[in-house]
Design an enzyme around this catalytic site. Structure first.
Site, PDB file in Angstrom:
ATOM      1  N   THR A 103       0.933  -1.249   0.057  1.00 56.15           N
ATOM      2  CA  THR A 103       0.045  -0.008   0.037  1.00 56.15           C
ATOM      3  C   THR A 103       0.945   1.153  -0.028  1.00 56.15           C
ATOM      4  O   THR A 103       1.783   1.149   1.121  1.00 56.15           O
ATOM      5  CB  THR A 103      -0.934  -0.012   1.333  1.00 56.15           C
ATOM      6  OG1 THR A 103      -1.569  -1.187   1.464  1.00 56.15           O
ATOM      7  CG2 THR A 103      -1.890   1.037   1.265  1.00 56.15           C
ATOM      8  N   LEU A 138      -6.290  -8.370   1.336  1.00 57.87           N
ATOM      9  CA  LEU A 138      -6.871  -9.747   2.194  1.00 57.87           C
ATOM     10  C   LEU A 138      -6.676  -9.172   3.652  1.00 57.87           C
ATOM     11  O   LEU A 138      -6.324  -8.079   4.201  1.00 57.87           O
ATOM     12  CB  LEU A 138      -5.635 -10.686   2.194  1.00 57.87           C
ATOM     13  CG  LEU A 138      -4.016 -10.119   2.581  1.00 57.87           C
ATOM     14  CD1 LEU A 138      -4.062 -10.336   4.281  1.00 57.87           C
ATOM     15  CD2 LEU A 138      -3.095 -11.379   1.889  1.00 57.87           C
ATOM     16  N   CYS A 166      -3.169  -1.830   9.227  1.00 58.31           N
ATOM     17  CA  CYS A 166      -3.456  -1.467   8.060  1.00 58.31           C
ATOM     18  C   CYS A 166      -4.398  -0.295   8.196  1.00 58.31           C
ATOM     19  O   CYS A 166      -4.398   1.068   7.668  1.00 58.31           O
ATOM     20  CB  CYS A 166      -4.301  -2.428   7.162  1.00 58.31           C
ATOM     21  SG  CYS A 166      -3.351  -3.795   6.937  1.00 58.31           S
TER      22      CYS A 166
HETATM   23  C1  UGA Z   1      -8.065  -4.561   6.603  1.00 53.51           C
HETATM   24  C2  UGA Z   1      -9.099  -4.642   5.362  1.00 53.51           C
HETATM   25  O1  UGA Z   1     -10.128  -4.971   5.830  1.00 53.51           O
HETATM   26  C3  UGA Z   1      -8.574  -5.420   4.251  1.00 53.51           C
HETATM   27  O2  UGA Z   1      -9.468  -5.542   3.206  1.00 53.51           O
HETATM   28  C4  UGA Z   1      -7.247  -4.922   3.776  1.00 53.51           C
HETATM   29  O3  UGA Z   1      -6.710  -5.653   2.624  1.00 53.51           O
HETATM   30  C5  UGA Z   1      -6.496  -4.957   5.111  1.00 53.51           C
HETATM   31  O4  UGA Z   1      -6.696  -4.041   6.113  1.00 53.51           O
HETATM   32  C6  UGA Z   1      -4.967  -4.357   4.430  1.00 53.51           C
HETATM   33  O5  UGA Z   1      -4.867  -3.302   4.314  1.00 53.51           O
HETATM   34  O6  UGA Z   1      -4.033  -5.212   4.549  1.00 53.51           O
HETATM   35  P1  UGA Z   1      -7.619  -6.050   8.659  1.00 53.51           P
HETATM   36  O7  UGA Z   1      -6.574  -5.138   9.153  1.00 53.51           O
HETATM   37  O8  UGA Z   1      -6.997  -7.511   8.484  1.00 53.51           O
HETATM   38  O9  UGA Z   1      -7.846  -5.898   7.051  1.00 53.51           O
HETATM   39  O10 UGA Z   1      -8.808  -5.953   9.680  1.00 53.51           O
HETATM   40  P2  UGA Z   1     -10.213  -5.796   9.416  1.00 53.51           P
HETATM   41  O11 UGA Z   1     -10.909  -6.872   9.285  1.00 53.51           O
HETATM   42  O12 UGA Z   1     -10.555  -4.652   8.410  1.00 53.51           O
HETATM   43  O13 UGA Z   1     -10.503  -5.033  10.983  1.00 53.51           O
HETATM   44  C7  UGA Z   1      -9.768  -3.718  11.282  1.00 53.51           C
HETATM   45  C8  UGA Z   1     -10.300  -3.398  12.636  1.00 53.51           C
HETATM   46  O14 UGA Z   1     -11.623  -3.001  12.741  1.00 53.51           O
HETATM   47  C9  UGA Z   1     -10.270  -4.473  13.719  1.00 53.51           C
HETATM   48  O15 UGA Z   1      -9.743  -4.201  14.874  1.00 53.51           O
HETATM   49  C10 UGA Z   1     -11.604  -4.703  13.977  1.00 53.51           C
HETATM   50  O16 UGA Z   1     -11.846  -5.275  15.309  1.00 53.51           O
HETATM   51  C11 UGA Z   1     -12.209  -3.298  13.839  1.00 53.51           C
HETATM   52  N1  UGA Z   1     -13.661  -3.424  13.558  1.00 53.51           N
HETATM   53  C12 UGA Z   1     -14.109  -4.065  12.266  1.00 53.51           C
HETATM   54  C13 UGA Z   1     -14.756  -2.894  14.226  1.00 53.51           C
HETATM   55  O17 UGA Z   1     -14.374  -2.294  15.370  1.00 53.51           O
HETATM   56  N2  UGA Z   1     -16.109  -2.899  13.949  1.00 53.51           N
HETATM   57  C14 UGA Z   1     -16.469  -3.547  12.899  1.00 53.51           C
HETATM   58  O18 UGA Z   1     -17.391  -3.747  12.318  1.00 53.51           O
HETATM   59  C15 UGA Z   1     -15.327  -4.233  12.087  1.00 53.51           C
END
Ligand code: UGA
Length: 440
Positions: free
Chosen positions: A123, A151, A267
Site C-alpha cells: 500500500t 486480504l 492497515c
Molecule cells: C483491513 C481490510 O479489511 C482489508 O481489506 C485490507 O486488505 C487490509 O486491512 C490491509 O490493508 O492489508 P485487517 O487489518 O486484517 O484488514 O482487519 P479488518 O478486518 O478490516 O479489521 C480492522 C479493525 O476494525 C479491527 O480492529 C476490528 O476489530 C475493527 N472492526 C471491524 C470494528 O471495530 N468494527 C467492525 O464492525 C469491523
C-alpha cells in the site's frame, strides 16, 4: 517468480502463488523469519496458512532466501514490503520499497530485454507507482503493474485465492505496454480469473487510491457507528438495534457497523493517516479534515472504555484485579499492532490496576515486548479473583463464555463488553453487572 518482503502479506502471497502451481522464491532480510518459512513453519498465527506453506515447501514449489542473487531467473517479481507510518509524521515510510528496488535492479538489467514483470502489492501513497515506473523505464522489457492487496488477517489465504476483485494499475490502460503487462499478470492469476474473479485495469493513481480509499471508507464506517454508540449511551438507544436497522438498507449494508473499542491493526489506522498526509501534500487539506475526526473518534473509544472501567471500580484502580480478555487487534490473529485491546490493558496496568491479560494467540509476542505486563494462560486464570472483566477481542472462546461458570471464578461480577458481542441479558440473568458500549 519472486515475492520480495515476507511479512504477513508477502508470506501468504508466496504460499498462495505456490498453491496455484507457480514456482516461487520468497526474499526477506530477516534471516530468522526466512529460516522458519524455509522449514515450513509459519512465523505468525493465520488460519490455513501453515498448511499451504508446508505443502508448498514439501512439494518444492516454494523456497525462501535472504540472497537477492537467487532471484536472477525470475520472470515476475512481487513487491510485498511493509510501508509503515513514518516516525516523523502521518505519511507512509517507503524506504523498504526503495531498498528492494536497489537490490532488484541489477537482476532486471541482466535480463537483456526478456519480458519481466514487477508487481507492486504494498500500500503506497498515490504517485509512488509512477515514480517507480520512471525509475524502471530505462530497463528494456521491464513492466510495472500496481496490484493492491485486499486480504484481511484471519482470512488471508482465502482472500488471496478468492479476492472480491483484482485491480491492475498500469501507466496507461489503453497503451500497448499495458496490454503486455496485463497479459503477463493474467497468466499468473489464471485460476482466479477462470473462477470468475473480476479484474479491473486502471491507471497507477486509481489503483493506489482504490486501496487507501477502501480502508479509509471501512474506518469511516466504524467510527461513524462508534459516534452513534456514544449518542446511544446518552439517550438510551441501543447501537446494535440502530446498526441492524440501517444495515438492512443495501446502500449502507450491515458490515463494519459493529460498535465497540474501535479499529486497530497494521492497515486501517496507517492507511487512514497516510491518506490524510498525502491529500495534504497534494493541496486537499480541507476535504480530508473529516478523516482526522475519524481517527480521533477511533482513539477516543479507548479512553471511553477506560472511563467505564474506572467508573466500574469507583475510580480506584490501584491494586484492583482486572481480567482483560483479548490482546490481538481482532480475533484469529496474533497481531497486536495498534491494538485497542492491548492499549487499554497497558493503560490500566499503567494506572496501577492488577491486570491479567489473556489471549489465545498473541501472548508470546506481548510477553516479549511488555515483560512486566501480567498475563494469564487461559480465560479462566484471568477471571479468577477479578473485580472487573473486560472483553476486548472477540475470540470465539470468549464469546462462548458461560456467565454462570464465570460468575463462580470472579470476586465481583462486573463485565464490560468492548466488542458488542455478548448477550448482556443472559449475563445479567446470571448475576452480573454487564455493560456494553452504546448498548442497553
Ligand atoms: C483491513 C481490510 O479489511 C482489508 O481489506 C485490507 O486488505 C487490509 O486491512 C490491509 O490493508 O492489508 P485487517 O487489518 O486484517 O484488514 O482487519 P479488518 O478486518 O478490516 O479489521 C480492522 C479493525 O476494525 C479491527 O480492529 C476490528 O476489530 C475493527 N472492526 C471491524 C470494528 O471495530 N468494527 C467492525 O464492525 C469491523
Amino acid at each position: 517468480m519472486s515475492v520480495i518482503g515476507c511479512g504477513y502479506l508477502g508470506a501468504v502471497h508466496a504460499a498462495s502463488l505456490a498453491q496455484i502451481g507457480h514456482r516461487v522464491t520468497g526474499l526477506d532480510v530477516d534471516a530468522d523469519r526466512i529460516g522458519a518459512l524455509a522449514a515450513g513453519r509459519a512465523p505468525f498465527h493465520e488460519p490455513g496458512f501453515s498448511e499451504v506453506l508446508a505443502r508448498g515447501v514439501e512439494e518444492g514449489q516454494l523456497s525462501f532466501t535472504v540472497d537477492p542473487g537467487d532471484l536472477a531467473g525470475c520472470d515476475v517479481h512481487f513487491l510485498a514490503l511493509g510501508t509503515p507510518q513514518r516516525e516523523d509524521g502521518l505519511g507512509a515510510d517507503l524506504r523498504y520499497i526503495d531498498a528492494a528496488l536497489d537490490a532488484l535492479e541489477p537482476h532486471l538489467r541482466s535480463r537483456a530485454g526478456r519480458p519481466t514483470l514487477v508487481v507492486g502489492k504494498s500500500t503506497v501513497p498515490v504517485g509512488t507507482a509512477r515514480r517507480i515506473a520512471q525509475r524502471l523505464a530505462p530497463l528494456p522489457g521491464v513492466h510495472l503493474v500496481w496490484n493492491p492487496e485486499f486480504l484481511r488477517e484471519g482470512f488471508a489465504v482465502a482472500d488471496t485465492l478468492r479476492p472480491d476483485r483484482l485491480v491492475y494499475g498500469v501507466a496507461d490502460p489503453n497503451g500497448a505496454d499495458a496490454a503486455v503487462a496485463v497479459a503477463l499478470l493474467d497468466a499468473v492469476h489464471r485460476p482466479l480469473l477462470e473462477a470468475g474473479v473480476p479484474r479491473l485495469v486502471v491507471n497507477y493513481e486509481s489503483a493506489e487510491l482504490v486501496k487507501v480509499s477502501a480502508n479509509s471508507f471501512l474506518a469511516t464506517k466504524i467510527s461513524f457507528i462508534n459516534a452513534i454508540a456514544e449518542l446511544c449511551d446518552i439517550t438510551g438507544a441501543d447501537v446494535s438495534d440502530v446498526a441492524e436497522a440501517i444495515g438492512m438498507d443495501d446502500r449502507i449494508g450491515p458490515k463494519f457497523l459493529r460498535a465497540g473499542i474501535g479499529f486497530g491493526g497494521g492497515c486501517l489506522p496507517k492507511d487512514l493517516r497516510g491518506l490524510i498526509s498525502r491529500a495534504g501534500e497534494l493541496g486537499a487539506v480541507d476535504s480530508f479534515a473529516f478523516l482526522r475526526e475519524i481517527d480521533a473518534i477511533n482513539t477516543g473509544r479507548r479512553e471511553y472504555a477506560l472511563r467505564l472501567a474506572r467508573r466500574a471500580l469507583d475510580g480506584r484502580l490501584e491494586g484492583r484485579r482486572v481480567a482483560v480478555l483479548g490482546a490481538a487487534f481482532k480475533p484469529d490473529t496474533d497481531d497486536v499492532r495498534d491494538s485497542p485491546a492491548l492499549d487499554i490493558a497497558l493503560r490500566l496496568h499503567g494506572e496501577g490496576a492488577d491486570v491479567r491479560l489473556a489471549d489465545p494467540a498473541a501472548l508470546p509476542g506481548v510477553r516479549r515486548r511488555y515483560p512486566s505486563l501480567p498475563t494469564a494462560d487461559t480465560a479462566e486464570d484471568a477471571l479468577r479473583g477479578a473485580e472487573l472483566v473486560l472483553l476486548l477481542t472477540e475470540w470465539p472462546e470468549y464469546r462462548a463464555l458461560d456467565p454462570v461458570r464465570a460468575r463462580v471464578l470472579v470476586s465481583r461480577p462486573v463485565i464490560i463488553d468492548g466488542r458488542g458481542v455478548l448477550d448482556l441479558g443472559s449475563w445479567r440473568d446470571a448475576g452480573w453487572e454487564a455493560l456494553g458500549l452504546g448498548r442497553r
